[in-house]
Write a protein that holds these residues in place. Structure first.
Motif, PDB file in Angstrom:
ATOM      1  N   HIS A   1       0.807  -1.224   0.000  1.00 24.45           N
ATOM      2  CA  HIS A   1       0.000   0.000   0.000  1.00 24.45           C
ATOM      3  C   HIS A   1       0.837   1.269   0.000  1.00 24.45           C
ATOM      4  O   HIS A   1       0.281   2.361  -0.175  1.00 24.45           O
ATOM      5  N   GLY A   2       2.135   1.160   0.196  1.00 26.40           N
ATOM      6  CA  GLY A   2       2.972   2.345   0.207  1.00 26.40           C
ATOM      7  C   GLY A   2       4.255   2.071   0.969  1.00 26.40           C
ATOM      8  O   GLY A   2       4.498   0.962   1.449  1.00 26.40           O
ATOM      9  N   THR A   3       5.108   3.078   1.075  1.00 26.32           N
ATOM     10  CA  THR A   3       6.364   2.943   1.787  1.00 26.32           C
ATOM     11  C   THR A   3       6.117   2.487   3.222  1.00 26.32           C
ATOM     12  O   THR A   3       5.350   3.106   3.959  1.00 26.32           O
ATOM     13  N   HIS A   4       6.735   1.382   3.605  1.00 25.19           N
ATOM     14  CA  HIS A   4       6.617   0.805   4.949  1.00 25.19           C
ATOM     15  C   HIS A   4       5.171   0.435   5.286  1.00 25.19           C
ATOM     16  O   HIS A   4       4.813   0.371   6.458  1.00 25.19           O
ATOM     17  N   ASP A   5       4.375   0.151   4.264  1.00 26.87           N
ATOM     18  CA  ASP A   5       2.957  -0.151   4.505  1.00 26.87           C
ATOM     19  C   ASP A   5       2.546  -1.376   3.698  1.00 26.87           C
ATOM     20  O   ASP A   5       2.169  -1.276   2.531  1.00 26.87           O
ATOM     21  N   VAL A   6       2.682  -2.558   4.307  1.00 27.94           N
ATOM     22  CA  VAL A   6       2.159  -3.777   3.715  1.00 27.94           C
ATOM     23  C   VAL A   6       1.073  -4.314   4.636  1.00 27.94           C
ATOM     24  O   VAL A   6       1.157  -4.196   5.856  1.00 27.94           O
ATOM     25  N   ARG A   7       0.036  -4.895   4.041  1.00 27.74           N
ATOM     26  CA  ARG A   7      -1.100  -5.375   4.816  1.00 27.74           C
ATOM     27  C   ARG A   7      -1.521  -6.741   4.293  1.00 27.74           C
ATOM     28  O   ARG A   7      -1.304  -7.075   3.122  1.00 27.74           O
ATOM     29  N   VAL A   8      -2.137  -7.513   5.162  1.00 26.39           N
ATOM     30  CA  VAL A   8      -2.698  -8.804   4.757  1.00 26.39           C
ATOM     31  C   VAL A   8      -4.186  -8.595   4.518  1.00 26.39           C
ATOM     32  O   VAL A   8      -4.934  -8.198   5.426  1.00 26.39           O
ATOM     33  N   GLU A   9      -4.597  -8.824   3.270  1.00 27.22           N
ATOM     34  CA  GLU A   9      -5.972  -8.518   2.867  1.00 27.22           C
ATOM     35  C   GLU A   9      -6.545  -9.642   2.016  1.00 27.22           C
ATOM     36  O   GLU A   9      -5.805 -10.497   1.497  1.00 27.22           O
TER      37      GLU A   9
END
Length: 393
Positions: A7-15
């Motif tokens: 999702h962006g710099t330093h922004d990963v998510r489990v979806e």
């Protein structure tokens, strides 16, 4: 299904994302059982964000069980246990015929003048959904997947996707002479395996350079002479001191663009990351600069007439190189993405019960897929002794 999404710099998510399906007769779908977080994934986490799109599924080190195959896939079948190489190659084009699978002409991303498509790795390499997920669509499955035996745990085989072939190729390209010396810059997963493979292939002395205590200790466990960057002012001089003043016969740069000690490159990376994506993309394409501390030190540390092998990823276009020194020292330089399938036949027999490469002690963290963001953060900051993180869907 669930997947690790950028999702962006330093922004990963489990979806939740759509389940993969067979789209071409050469496709397969696997149920992922283990997937690694690679040092190259950290580039997407911070450095190469201009080439990412929100919603990209990450990951290029998966293994699992075949669920479904396309009509033209006959080498694997549902129920087979397989490892998936990070590069997607057809096995029959002119470059594949030369075993240059990372340059496959069938999957080559010509829009950006790049080599073979990669799983989970930016639009520069095809924007193919990656393997940090519950399921994965595998293009070119008539050639790519590597069948492995049932029984041993995934830690025995998962590194065939990237770590082991990349390290093996790095050592092969380093052209270590019989009873020669090799210095390995960077003791992350690739560097650790470079050290072990170099020793296995007959190097007289292996010198490992890093600044993370846990990495240095792990290398020492396998007989590596270590140099601690935290307490060494002149690394090249330290290498020469251990090699009769000549320097190492071969040097492997397993660090790449994330090198510490290069403030200009660090600032350039961070400033580029703050720009609007289209602008940052063009700057990176036309005026990119890397942190070159490790590579410049490698050039200083290698013996005259020696070889430098680069397995760490670089992305700069205008990187300044000390050409006078390189020419005067008569250095040979080899590099490139690993041609995974080229090395599988020689590596697979080493993954037996005696485990000479110590693959089962490389992973320091094994987390459920839901905790992937925690794994990324720990790996980036080298927290809690993180050397290698594996995810289990």
């Amino acid at each position: 299904m669930k997947a690790v999404v950028w999702h962006g710099t330093h922004d990963v998510r489990v979806e939740a994302v759509p389940d993969p399906r067979i789209e071409e007769p050469t496709d397969a779908v696997i149920r992922v059982t283990t997937s690694g977080i690679c040092g190259s994934d950290l580039h997407l986490y911070e450095v190469l964000t201009p080439f990412m799109t929100e919603g990209d599924v990450l990951g290029h080190e998966p293994m699992g069980v075949v669920e479904e195959v396309g009509a033209e896939v006959t080498t694997i079948r549902p129920g087979d246990r397989v490892v998936i190489p990070f590069n997607i190659s057809c096995g029959h084009c002119p470059t594949c015929d030369r075993q240059l699978y990372s340059q496959c002409e069938t999957t080559q991303v010509r829009e950006f003048d790049k080599g073979a498509a990669l799983f989970g790795y930016t639009k520069l390499y095809g924007q193919v959904p990656g393997g940090q997920a519950e399921y994965l669509r595998v293009p070119q499955a008539h050639f790519g997947p590597i069948k492995v035996p049932e029984g041993p745990g995934d830690e025995r085989f998962v590194y065939l996707s990237d770590v082991l072939p990349t390290a093996w190729q790095a050592v092969d390209y380093a052209d270590v002479p019989p009873e020669g010396t090799v210095a390995v810059f960077g003791l992350g997963p690739i560097g650790q395996m470079c050290c072990r493979i170099a020793a296995h292939r007959g190097a007289r002395a292996v010198i490992g350079i890093d600044l993370v205590a846990e990495r240095l200790q792990l290398a020492q466990k396998y007989g590596v002479e270590v140099i601690d960057l935290r307490t060494t002012d002149d690394v090249a001089a330290a290498v020469r001191d251990r090699t009769d003043g000549r320097g190492a016969d071969s040097v492997i740069d397993a660090v790449g663009m994330e090198a510490h000690g290069d403030p200009i490159g660090k600032v350039a990376h961070r400033l580029t990351g703050l720009l609007p994506a289209p602008v940052a993309e063009k700057i990176t394409e036309k005026a990119g600069i890397d942190r070159l501390a490790a590579l410049h030190t490698a050039i200083d540390a290698v013996a005259r007439g020696g070889t430098i092998s680069i397995s760490g990823v670089y992305g700069g276009i205008v990187d300044p190189m000390p050409m006078m020194q390189m020419f005067d020292k008569q250095i040979s330089l080899r590099m490139g993405q690993a041609n995974v399938r080229r090395w599988v036949d020689v590596i697979l027999p080493l993954l037996g019960d005696d485990d000479p490469l110590g693959v089962e002690d490389l992973a320091t963290h094994r987390l459920p897929l839901d905790r992937a963001p925690e794994g990324y953060e720990a790996f980036q900051h080298k927290r809690d002794g993180a050397v290698k993180v594996l995810l289990t869907p």
